[in-house]
Design a protein around this motif. Structure first.
Motif: not given
Lengths: 283, 283
Positions: B129-155
């Motif tokens: 993805t273009s940023s770690t924040g974008k990854a968290a956004e994608l996972v939050s709106s996706g399937e239940n068993n996907m994961a993102a790598i990012g920091n605590r703020l992104a969580a």
């Protein structure tokens, strides 16, 4: 034929460097720099090509850190490629720049074209993708009036037209790639080498004023010219540094062993990362 | 209250640095480093925070090059933030690591967690993805068993759980940010400064053996300790370099003017990029 690995995906500057430098079709795309370096180390591929400096798809830091801390593979060649960014559109597009509502590219490519975009497309929305190749792929399968920023290879790979050539801000921007291999004979670059370089990794015993000055003295009084020097923090904590130094001449049996012995007497650690030809490629 | 701009989007390490260092809510996200720097220069914002070194979302090169070639804004502070990458999942996920088929993150974040992923999730597909924040956004709106790598703020920003903490390979990885402003008084970091630094830009008259050695002599005989030195190619072509040198002490009216006068006598060009406090932030 040598199996060549590179940092993918298709249509990126790394692939452009690999295609321009090496003949043959036995080329394999890797998704991260460490994976590509590991594959060379494990013998899965013969040659690995990864970005070292000023790249769009990767940073020097990951390549340098991985080579220094994880996998010590010798650098067998360096490839220098000019960065030329173009505005790519679908073949059907016949409008004006001002009619392009959205531009896709890697954030570094968009930053490199900042002045052009600011001047000619101030209202277009910028969308970041994970690589310039990915941007071209997205535009090729999207609406007719979207644009991507990428190189000529991306246009070819994804069937896009170059709407405007060379929209990057600085004409003399280059990307450097290192060619990693266990065996020098297997690296056959299809160009003439421009120069020879030797790359050294030097760690200092402790952080004191003038330490780097002492290190450079060993090169200066031998009239050895340095083309690059960079300090990087050690991973053991802040305040400890190692240095990557590029010397503009091939390794020899007199000067380099002399430098090494002198620096080791000062308590430094000296590793030769590689002595290799530099290939300057024109697109 | 100062208007603070930063390299976005939400949930990135730059935002984490801004939130940890500055009070208040008047914070504005910019999509590229040049846009953020321009906004400070145009007076649209009072303070700009952009990554300088070892960052996920941006590279030192764009920041340094833009400050050197386009917009000369003084550096008013440096913020150092440890990089801590976590594996983030949706709150509903209660499975095993091996049941996660896909991981999303910025390619540099995936590279930083290479060993963890290689050992514990060898079969998972990596999506850039273009940023770690974008990854968290994608996972939050996706399937239940996907994961993102990012920091605590992104969580926090995207309502994800931290499934596994600190999966990055190197414990001592840091990102440095520079704080740019026209007016020093408006920069109020809510921490104690750890150190003072002065950053210099030095260009050499020509590329000859030992030139850098002469430059460093001016610092060494004054016992001025350098914490960083980096050579960068000038945009006028290969073979011409400028140097960024960080000195571990604040600007003064004796030593620094002495260094400057000596180097100018050698034909160098010396610019003080800033003299500023360094804030080391623990998360």
């Amino acid at each position: 034929m040598a199996k060549i690995g590179y940092l993918g995906p298709r249509g990126t500057f790394t692939k452009l460097a690999v295609d321009t430098a090496f003949n043959g079709e036995n080329k394999h795309s890797f998704t991260t720099i460490p994976e590509c370096i590991d594959a060379v180390n494990d013998g899965e591929i013969d040659v690995g090509v990864v970005p070292l400096e000023n790249a769009i798809e990767g940073t020097v830091q990951i390549t340098v850190d991985y080579l220094v801390h994880q996998v010590r593979l010798p650098v067998m060649a360096e490839i220098v490629v000019p960065i030329q960014q173009h505005l790519l559109v679908k073949p059907g597009f016949a409008g004006e720049l001002s009619e392009v509502p959205e531009v896709y590219s890697h954030s570094h490519a968009i930053a490199q074209c900042h002045q052009f975009l600011h001047m000619h497309m101030p209202d277009a929305k910028m969308n970041f993708t994970s690589s310039t190749g990915k941007a071209a792929e997205l535009v090729s399968s999207g609406e007719n009036n979207m644009a991507a920023i990428g190189n000529r290879l991306a246009a070819n790979e994804y069937g896009l037209d170059i709407f405007q050539e060379n929209i990057h801000d600085y004409p003399n921007n280059h990307t450097r790639f290192v060619v990693l291999a266990k065996n020098k004979e297997i690296v056959n670059v299809k160009h003439e080498a421009e120069a020879e370089k030797t790359s050294l990794l030097i760690t200092l015993p402790s952080d004191y004023a003038g330490a780097l000055y002492q290190v450079l003295a060993a090169f200066a009084w031998r009239r050895m010219n340095l083309s690059k020097i960079e300090s990087r923090p050690m991973k053991t904590g802040l305040g400890n540094y190692f240095f990557i130094i590029d010397v503009n001449q091939p390794y020899d049996e007199v000067l380099f062993p002399g430098v090494k012995a002198e620096l080791e007497a000062l308590g430094c650690n000296v590793t030769i990362l590689g002595t290799f030809p530099v290939y300057q490629i024109d697109l």
